[in-house]
Design a protein around this motif. Structure first.
Motif, PDB file in Angstrom:
ATOM      1  N   LEU A   8      33.469 110.676  33.659  1.00  0.00           N
ATOM      2  CA  LEU A   8      33.588 109.272  34.047  1.00  0.00           C
ATOM      3  C   LEU A   8      35.042 108.820  34.066  1.00  0.00           C
ATOM      4  N   LEU A   9      35.820 109.268  33.103  1.00  0.00           N
ATOM      5  CA  LEU A   9      37.248 108.931  33.103  1.00  0.00           C
ATOM      6  C   LEU A   9      37.953 109.542  34.309  1.00  0.00           C
ATOM      7  N   ARG A  10      37.595 110.774  34.650  1.00  0.00           N
ATOM      8  CA  ARG A  10      38.179 111.419  35.828  1.00  0.00           C
ATOM      9  C   ARG A  10      37.807 110.650  37.092  1.00  0.00           C
ATOM     10  N   MET A  11      36.562 110.213  37.176  1.00  0.00           N
ATOM     11  CA  MET A  11      36.134 109.470  38.362  1.00  0.00           C
ATOM     12  C   MET A  11      36.803 108.095  38.433  1.00  0.00           C
ATOM     13  N   ALA A  12      37.013 107.458  37.294  1.00  0.00           N
ATOM     14  CA  ALA A  12      37.733 106.178  37.282  1.00  0.00           C
ATOM     15  C   ALA A  12      39.171 106.397  37.734  1.00  0.00           C
ATOM     16  N   GLU A  13      39.770 107.486  37.281  1.00  0.00           N
ATOM     17  CA  GLU A  13      41.132 107.852  37.683  1.00  0.00           C
ATOM     18  C   GLU A  13      41.192 108.134  39.182  1.00  0.00           C
ATOM     19  N   TYR A  14      40.202 108.851  39.671  1.00  0.00           N
ATOM     20  CA  TYR A  14      40.121 109.138  41.103  1.00  0.00           C
ATOM     21  C   TYR A  14      39.946 107.842  41.901  1.00  0.00           C
ATOM     22  N   ASN A  15      39.129 106.933  41.398  1.00  0.00           N
ATOM     23  CA  ASN A  15      38.912 105.655  42.059  1.00  0.00           C
ATOM     24  C   ASN A  15      40.232 104.894  42.209  1.00  0.00           C
ATOM     25  N   ILE A  16      41.047 104.915  41.170  1.00  0.00           N
ATOM     26  CA  ILE A  16      42.363 104.270  41.216  1.00  0.00           C
ATOM     27  C   ILE A  16      43.239 104.945  42.263  1.00  0.00           C
ATOM     28  N   TRP A  17      43.305 106.258  42.206  1.00  0.00           N
ATOM     29  CA  TRP A  17      44.153 107.048  43.105  1.00  0.00           C
ATOM     30  C   TRP A  17      43.732 106.857  44.568  1.00  0.00           C
ATOM     31  N   ALA A  18      42.425 107.021  44.838  1.00  0.00           N
ATOM     32  CA  ALA A  18      41.933 106.943  46.215  1.00  0.00           C
ATOM     33  C   ALA A  18      42.066 105.529  46.775  1.00  0.00           C
ATOM     34  N   THR A  19      41.812 104.540  45.950  1.00  0.00           N
ATOM     35  CA  THR A  19      41.954 103.158  46.408  1.00  0.00           C
ATOM     36  C   THR A  19      43.408 102.852  46.736  1.00  0.00           C
ATOM     37  N   ALA A  20      44.323 103.302  45.894  1.00  0.00           N
ATOM     38  CA  ALA A  20      45.755 103.079  46.144  1.00  0.00           C
ATOM     39  C   ALA A  20      46.184 103.729  47.456  1.00  0.00           C
ATOM     40  N   ARG A  21      45.724 104.944  47.701  1.00  0.00           N
ATOM     41  CA  ARG A  21      46.075 105.636  48.949  1.00  0.00           C
ATOM     42  C   ARG A  21      45.473 104.926  50.162  1.00  0.00           C
ATOM     43  N   LEU A  22      44.241 104.459  50.014  1.00  0.00           N
ATOM     44  CA  LEU A  22      43.598 103.749  51.115  1.00  0.00           C
ATOM     45  C   LEU A  22      44.325 102.431  51.396  1.00  0.00           C
ATOM     46  N   VAL A  23      44.640 101.693  50.356  1.00  0.00           N
ATOM     47  CA  VAL A  23      45.362 100.424  50.517  1.00  0.00           C
ATOM     48  C   VAL A  23      46.686 100.659  51.243  1.00  0.00           C
ATOM     49  N   GLN A  24      47.391 101.695  50.858  1.00  0.00           N
ATOM     50  CA  GLN A  24      48.669 102.024  51.509  1.00  0.00           C
ATOM     51  C   GLN A  24      48.449 102.318  52.995  1.00  0.00           C
ATOM     52  N   ALA A  25      47.399 103.051  53.319  1.00  0.00           N
ATOM     53  CA  ALA A  25      47.114 103.382  54.720  1.00  0.00           C
ATOM     54  C   ALA A  25      46.690 102.147  55.520  1.00  0.00           C
ATOM     55  N   LEU A  26      46.146 101.146  54.839  1.00  0.00           N
ATOM     56  CA  LEU A  26      45.676  99.942  55.533  1.00  0.00           C
ATOM     57  C   LEU A  26      46.772  98.921  55.773  1.00  0.00           C
ATOM     58  N   GLU A  27      47.893  99.061  55.110  1.00  0.00           N
ATOM     59  CA  GLU A  27      48.987  98.089  55.266  1.00  0.00           C
ATOM     60  C   GLU A  27      49.410  97.907  56.738  1.00  0.00           C
ATOM     61  N   PRO A  28      49.603  98.987  57.511  1.00  0.00           N
ATOM     62  CA  PRO A  28      50.055  98.783  58.900  1.00  0.00           C
ATOM     63  C   PRO A  28      48.953  98.358  59.883  1.00  0.00           C
ATOM     64  N   VAL A  29      47.722  98.279  59.448  1.00  0.00           N
ATOM     65  CA  VAL A  29      46.622  97.927  60.345  1.00  0.00           C
ATOM     66  C   VAL A  29      46.737  96.449  60.739  1.00  0.00           C
ATOM     67  N   SER A  30      46.653  96.200  62.028  1.00  0.00           N
ATOM     68  CA  SER A  30      46.742  94.818  62.519  1.00  0.00           C
ATOM     69  C   SER A  30      45.563  93.998  61.992  1.00  0.00           C
ATOM     70  N   ILE A  31      45.753  92.705  61.933  1.00  0.00           N
ATOM     71  CA  ILE A  31      44.681  91.807  61.481  1.00  0.00           C
ATOM     72  C   ILE A  31      43.478  91.916  62.417  1.00  0.00           C
ATOM     73  N   ASP A  32      43.736  92.022  63.714  1.00  0.00           N
ATOM     74  CA  ASP A  32      42.630  92.154  64.670  1.00  0.00           C
ATOM     75  C   ASP A  32      41.817  93.417  64.393  1.00  0.00           C
ATOM     76  N   ASP A  33      42.501  94.541  64.197  1.00  0.00           N
ATOM     77  CA  ASP A  33      41.798  95.793  63.912  1.00  0.00           C
ATOM     78  C   ASP A  33      41.125  95.758  62.540  1.00  0.00           C
ATOM     79  N   PHE A  34      41.750  95.111  61.586  1.00  0.00           N
ATOM     80  CA  PHE A  34      41.214  94.982  60.234  1.00  0.00           C
ATOM     81  C   PHE A  34      39.871  94.253  60.259  1.00  0.00           C
ATOM     82  N   ASN A  35      39.745  93.292  61.165  1.00  0.00           N
ATOM     83  CA  ASN A  35      38.534  92.469  61.242  1.00  0.00           C
ATOM     84  C   ASN A  35      37.591  92.864  62.375  1.00  0.00           C
ATOM     85  N   LYS A  36      37.965  93.856  63.165  1.00  0.00           N
ATOM     86  CA  LYS A  36      37.168  94.289  64.325  1.00  0.00           C
ATOM     87  C   LYS A  36      35.874  94.969  63.871  1.00  0.00           C
TER      88      LYS A  36
END
Length: 171
Positions: A8-36
């Motif tokens: 469970l601790l490993r999965m919580a750690e993975y959740n933090i890591w994967a969410t951070a990477r996803l958030v970083q990848a979503l930064e350049p996404v336009s608002i239109d594409d974000f809401n499409k």
């Protein structure tokens, strides 16, 4: 230590890591594409992220941490502002690790009783249900990465093994 604790601790750690990477990848996404509407279950990247935030942090976390069952529709839009949504999602992932570290064997081997958003009462194995929270996040992050690819954006690699490789290389 309970056999589930390390996992469970490993999965919580993975959740933090994967969410951070996803958030970083979503930064350049336009608002239109974000809401499409890209055909996801919750329609858009924004809708799916709102569902992730709602499910993990506004429904499941209180069920585990406080023993309460909030009744909020699963398609609730928590934030319409992209940057607030991404920031809160990333910040709230940190709560799970400290919470799991406080759990003892009696709790982990026990049951979780809660009421669904539609009012159904369930009593399920505590540890397995907590694993569901992290599996649920993985499922929806996968949907979002597919939408990113479909929209022509770079999709982050979110496989658990890449987190493990990063950790190994840092030690």
């Amino acid at each position: 230590m309970n056999m589930y604790s390390n996992h469970l601790l490993r999965m919580a750690e993975y959740n933090i890591w994967a969410t951070a990477r996803l958030v970083q990848a979503l930064e350049p996404v336009s608002i239109d594409d974000f809401n499409k509407d890209t055909g996801l279950f919750f329609k858009s990247i924004s809708g799916t992220l709102n569902h992730l935030l709602l499910g993990e942090h506004y429904l499941w976390y209180p069920r585990f941490k406080e023993g309460i069952s909030p009744s909020i529709p699963l398609d609730t839009i928590v934030h319409t502002d992209k940057h607030i949504l991404l920031r809160e999602l990333r910040q709230k992932t940190l709560n799970w690790s400290s919470f799991i570290k406080q759990l003892d064997d009696r709790i982990l081997d026990g049951k979780l009783s809660y009421r669904t958003t539609s009012g159904q009462q369930f009593t399920l194995p505590y540890s397995a249900t907590l694993m569901h929270v992290f599996n649920h996040g993985t499922h929806h992050r996968g949907q979002i990465t597919a939408a990113l690819t479909h929209l022509g954006y770079e999709s982050p690699v979110l496989d658990l093994v890449y987190m493990l490789v990063e950790q190994h290389n840092q030690s």
